[in-house]
Each structure stands twice: as C-alpha cells, then as structure tokens.
Motif scaffolding. Sequence first.
Motif, PDB file in Angstrom:
ATOM      1  N   LEU A  13       0.863  -1.177   0.000  1.00 56.27           N
ATOM      2  CA  LEU A  13       0.000   0.000   0.000  1.00 56.27           C
ATOM      3  C   LEU A  13       0.899   1.227   0.000  1.00 56.27           C
ATOM      4  O   LEU A  13       1.651   1.454   0.949  1.00 56.27           O
ATOM      5  N   TRP A  14       0.830   1.991  -1.081  1.00 62.91           N
ATOM      6  CA  TRP A  14       1.588   3.226  -1.198  1.00 62.91           C
ATOM      7  C   TRP A  14       0.748   4.340  -0.593  1.00 62.91           C
ATOM      8  O   TRP A  14      -0.411   4.535  -0.984  1.00 62.91           O
ATOM      9  N   LEU A  15       1.318   5.065   0.345  1.00 57.86           N
ATOM     10  CA  LEU A  15       0.631   6.163   1.028  1.00 57.86           C
ATOM     11  C   LEU A  15       1.288   7.458   0.586  1.00 57.86           C
ATOM     12  O   LEU A  15       2.400   7.785   0.999  1.00 57.86           O
ATOM     13  N   VAL A  16       0.595   8.186  -0.285  1.00 63.49           N
ATOM     14  CA  VAL A  16       1.148   9.381  -0.927  1.00 63.49           C
ATOM     15  C   VAL A  16       0.473  10.616  -0.354  1.00 63.49           C
ATOM     16  O   VAL A  16      -0.760  10.713  -0.341  1.00 63.49           O
ATOM     17  N   ARG A  17       1.297  11.558   0.096  1.00 64.86           N
ATOM     18  CA  ARG A  17       0.760  12.817   0.607  1.00 64.86           C
ATOM     19  C   ARG A  17       0.753  13.859  -0.513  1.00 64.86           C
ATOM     20  O   ARG A  17       1.709  13.974  -1.288  1.00 64.86           O
ATOM     21  N   HIS A  18      -0.320  14.612  -0.589  1.00 64.89           N
ATOM     22  CA  HIS A  18      -0.454  15.682  -1.580  1.00 64.89           C
ATOM     23  C   HIS A  18       0.697  16.682  -1.475  1.00 64.89           C
ATOM     24  O   HIS A  18       1.398  16.745  -0.463  1.00 64.89           O
ATOM     25  N   ALA A  19       0.848  17.511  -2.496  1.00 68.53           N
ATOM     26  CA  ALA A  19       1.865  18.576  -2.495  1.00 68.53           C
ATOM     27  C   ALA A  19       1.454  19.675  -1.509  1.00 68.53           C
ATOM     28  O   ALA A  19       0.327  19.702  -1.008  1.00 68.53           O
ATOM     29  N   ARG A  20       2.373  20.586  -1.274  1.00 69.27           N
ATOM     30  CA  ARG A  20       2.138  21.682  -0.323  1.00 69.27           C
ATOM     31  C   ARG A  20       0.856  22.437  -0.673  1.00 69.27           C
ATOM     32  O   ARG A  20       0.676  22.897  -1.785  1.00 69.27           O
ATOM     33  N   PRO A  21      -0.034  22.571   0.312  1.00 64.05           N
ATOM     34  CA  PRO A  21      -1.289  23.295   0.057  1.00 64.05           C
ATOM     35  C   PRO A  21      -1.060  24.806   0.014  1.00 64.05           C
ATOM     36  O   PRO A  21      -0.116  25.325   0.614  1.00 64.05           O
ATOM     37  N   LEU A  22      -1.934  25.487  -0.672  1.00 64.63           N
ATOM     38  CA  LEU A  22      -1.868  26.946  -0.762  1.00 64.63           C
ATOM     39  C   LEU A  22      -2.616  27.552   0.420  1.00 64.63           C
ATOM     40  O   LEU A  22      -3.724  28.075   0.284  1.00 64.63           O
ATOM     41  N   VAL A  23      -2.001  27.440   1.568  1.00 68.47           N
ATOM     42  CA  VAL A  23      -2.565  27.953   2.814  1.00 68.47           C
ATOM     43  C   VAL A  23      -1.397  28.458   3.661  1.00 68.47           C
ATOM     44  O   VAL A  23      -0.290  27.923   3.586  1.00 68.47           O
ATOM     45  N   GLU A  24      -1.657  29.509   4.415  1.00 70.28           N
ATOM     46  CA  GLU A  24      -0.604  30.077   5.266  1.00 70.28           C
ATOM     47  C   GLU A  24      -0.122  29.051   6.293  1.00 70.28           C
ATOM     48  O   GLU A  24      -0.938  28.311   6.853  1.00 70.28           O
TER      49      GLU A  24
ATOM     50  N   THR B 291       2.828  19.893  -7.337  1.00 69.37           N
ATOM     51  CA  THR B 291       1.951  18.763  -7.645  1.00 69.37           C
ATOM     52  C   THR B 291       2.444  18.039  -8.887  1.00 69.37           C
ATOM     53  O   THR B 291       2.518  16.805  -8.914  1.00 69.37           O
ATOM     54  N   GLN B 292       2.789  18.794  -9.930  1.00 70.33           N
ATOM     55  CA  GLN B 292       3.280  18.173 -11.164  1.00 70.33           C
ATOM     56  C   GLN B 292       4.594  17.437 -10.920  1.00 70.33           C
ATOM     57  O   GLN B 292       4.780  16.317 -11.414  1.00 70.33           O
ATOM     58  N   ALA B 293       5.495  18.020 -10.144  1.00 74.80           N
ATOM     59  CA  ALA B 293       6.773  17.366  -9.840  1.00 74.80           C
ATOM     60  C   ALA B 293       6.541  16.057  -9.078  1.00 74.80           C
ATOM     61  O   ALA B 293       7.194  15.041  -9.357  1.00 74.80           O
ATOM     62  N   THR B 294       5.617  16.076  -8.140  1.00 76.53           N
ATOM     63  CA  THR B 294       5.287  14.860  -7.394  1.00 76.53           C
ATOM     64  C   THR B 294       4.713  13.809  -8.336  1.00 76.53           C
ATOM     65  O   THR B 294       5.079  12.631  -8.265  1.00 76.53           O
TER      66      THR B 294
ATOM     67  N   GLN C 133      -9.496  18.745  -3.129  1.00 73.76           N
ATOM     68  CA  GLN C 133      -8.843  19.147  -4.374  1.00 73.76           C
ATOM     69  C   GLN C 133      -7.324  19.043  -4.347  1.00 73.76           C
ATOM     70  O   GLN C 133      -6.713  18.790  -5.386  1.00 73.76           O
ATOM     71  N   ARG C 134      -6.685  19.179  -3.194  1.00 72.74           N
ATOM     72  CA  ARG C 134      -5.227  19.063  -3.172  1.00 72.74           C
ATOM     73  C   ARG C 134      -4.773  17.647  -3.521  1.00 72.74           C
ATOM     74  O   ARG C 134      -3.692  17.456  -4.074  1.00 72.74           O
ATOM     75  N   CYS C 135      -5.603  16.648  -3.238  1.00 74.25           N
ATOM     76  CA  CYS C 135      -5.316  15.272  -3.651  1.00 74.25           C
ATOM     77  C   CYS C 135      -5.801  15.005  -5.070  1.00 74.25           C
ATOM     78  O   CYS C 135      -5.131  14.321  -5.848  1.00 74.25           O
ATOM     79  N   GLU C 136      -6.958  15.548  -5.393  1.00 75.22           N
ATOM     80  CA  GLU C 136      -7.499  15.396  -6.749  1.00 75.22           C
ATOM     81  C   GLU C 136      -6.524  15.961  -7.791  1.00 75.22           C
ATOM     82  O   GLU C 136      -6.369  15.374  -8.867  1.00 75.22           O
ATOM     83  N   GLN C 137      -5.884  17.084  -7.485  1.00 77.03           N
ATOM     84  CA  GLN C 137      -4.916  17.670  -8.415  1.00 77.03           C
ATOM     85  C   GLN C 137      -3.803  16.671  -8.710  1.00 77.03           C
ATOM     86  O   GLN C 137      -3.416  16.500  -9.870  1.00 77.03           O
ATOM     87  N   LEU C 138      -3.293  16.045  -7.667  1.00 73.12           N
ATOM     88  CA  LEU C 138      -2.203  15.081  -7.845  1.00 73.12           C
ATOM     89  C   LEU C 138      -2.696  13.859  -8.619  1.00 73.12           C
ATOM     90  O   LEU C 138      -2.014  13.374  -9.522  1.00 73.12           O
ATOM     91  N   THR C 139      -3.866  13.384  -8.290  1.00 77.00           N
ATOM     92  CA  THR C 139      -4.418  12.223  -8.981  1.00 77.00           C
ATOM     93  C   THR C 139      -4.610  12.515 -10.467  1.00 77.00           C
ATOM     94  O   THR C 139      -4.279  11.679 -11.322  1.00 77.00           O
TER      95      THR C 139
ATOM     96  N   TRP D 295      -2.841   5.117  -2.117  1.00 76.09           N
ATOM     97  CA  TRP D 295      -3.750   6.101  -1.539  1.00 76.09           C
ATOM     98  C   TRP D 295      -3.122   7.471  -1.743  1.00 76.09           C
ATOM     99  O   TRP D 295      -2.005   7.711  -1.272  1.00 76.09           O
ATOM    100  N   VAL D 296      -3.794   8.362  -2.424  1.00 80.54           N
ATOM    101  CA  VAL D 296      -3.371   9.759  -2.533  1.00 80.54           C
ATOM    102  C   VAL D 296      -4.186  10.488  -1.473  1.00 80.54           C
ATOM    103  O   VAL D 296      -5.400  10.639  -1.605  1.00 80.54           O
ATOM    104  N   THR D 297      -3.484  10.934  -0.424  1.00 82.66           N
ATOM    105  CA  THR D 297      -4.209  11.357   0.760  1.00 82.66           C
ATOM    106  C   THR D 297      -3.462  12.416   1.563  1.00 82.66           C
ATOM    107  O   THR D 297      -2.681  13.183   1.005  1.00 82.66           O
ATOM    108  N   HIS D 298      -3.659  12.416   2.861  1.00 85.74           N
ATOM    109  CA  HIS D 298      -3.214  13.478   3.768  1.00 85.74           C
ATOM    110  C   HIS D 298      -2.374  12.894   4.901  1.00 85.74           C
ATOM    111  O   HIS D 298      -2.456  11.697   5.199  1.00 85.74           O
ATOM    112  N   ALA D 299      -1.642  13.757   5.577  1.00 88.68           N
ATOM    113  CA  ALA D 299      -0.764  13.313   6.666  1.00 88.68           C
ATOM    114  C   ALA D 299      -1.544  12.590   7.759  1.00 88.68           C
ATOM    115  O   ALA D 299      -1.099  11.552   8.266  1.00 88.68           O
ATOM    116  N   GLY D 300      -2.713  13.110   8.145  1.00 86.91           N
ATOM    117  CA  GLY D 300      -3.487  12.468   9.201  1.00 86.91           C
ATOM    118  C   GLY D 300      -3.924  11.064   8.822  1.00 86.91           C
ATOM    119  O   GLY D 300      -3.884  10.145   9.645  1.00 86.91           O
ATOM    120  N   VAL D 301      -4.327  10.875   7.580  1.00 89.41           N
ATOM    121  CA  VAL D 301      -4.743   9.556   7.105  1.00 89.41           C
ATOM    122  C   VAL D 301      -3.543   8.617   7.084  1.00 89.41           C
ATOM    123  O   VAL D 301      -3.648   7.445   7.466  1.00 89.41           O
TER     124      VAL D 301
END
Length: 181
Positions: free
Chosen positions: A3-14, A31-34, A54-60, A140-146
């Motif tokens: 099971l590959w656990l992939v975290r999205h790229a840096r979000p556009l949030v402060e 996202t493209q580099a990832t 959307q931060r995961c959808e972009q990567l997917t 899984w293209v997902t988040h740190a908490g997941v």
Amino acid sequence: MKLWLVRHARPLVEPGVCYGALDVAADASATQATAVSLAAALPANMHVISSMLQRCEQLTQALRGLRPDLAYERDARLAEMDFGHWEGQRWDAIPRAQLDGWTASFCSWRCGGAENVHGFMARVGAAWDETVASNQPTVWVTHAGVIRAAALLARGQRQVPDAKDWPVDAPDWGQWCVADI
C-alpha cells in the motif's frame, strides 16, 4: 500486498492555519513534480484511490495524465480529519482550553465541533479493511493524518486513547511511504 501512502503537495494555505477538511488547492508546480516522480516509481497494475479534496485530486489528475494505465477511483474516507469551526483559523488563535480539551479527551473530543479521532480512525479503518481485502497493490493519494492513521492500522491499533500515542511522523508534502501488508 503493498500500500503506497502518498501525501499531496504543499497546500496553498498560510503556515500555522488549520486546514484539515478545508478544500484548498495545492501548489501546481509541486503537484506536477510529485506526479512525475510518482509515475516513474509506481509499478504496473496499481489501483489508485484518492481523497476527494482538491489538493489530492490535483495530484491524482496529474498522475492520470502520466499513467493512464492505472485504475483510479475517489473515496471520501481518505479525506483529512474535519476540524469543524477550527478550519481556516490559525492554530494559535484556537482557544487554549479547546486544544487542552482535545488533548485530555483525545479519542472522543469533537475538534471544532466536528469529527473526533475515534470517528476518524473508524472511517480510515473501513477504507483500510476494504483495501486489505482487495489484496491488490494500491496507492492512496491522501493526507498526513490519514497516513498516520494507516500507520496505526498497520500495527493492528484501531483506537488512540491518548494524544501521546498519535504518530508524529508522516511523509513530507509530495512524498510517500510504502507499507507491506
């Protein structure tokens, strides 16, 4: 099974802002580099399941453009934890008493009036069980908490009674780890 656990790229949030279920975009070039790195690393015949944020959808979608040979689906259970009215606030602006309450009642406290760790673990655990039962290599293209929840599930742990038991480590933005299940 892997099971590959992939975290999205840096979000556009402060930095310092709570953004669990907040549907924010990720940095497009990161996202493209990832996607390029991930596309080169993934073997054939992988099943890719993405959080619907959307931060995961972009990567997917970027990965799909590079690897149309892979099977894709979306799963809301892979979304980050919902912090309710804490979402979009700076962590240091959330009243200390609320954060202390969460730490003291880690599994049952409804963060920002929304989700608690018990419900979050049950949600991710259901997706985990389905993935394990499929017995096919999966991403899984997902988040740190997941990803942290998955680390606990891989050890057979479904409950987190104390905040000190929550894993600290997770892949950095745009990175991944692979679990042998």
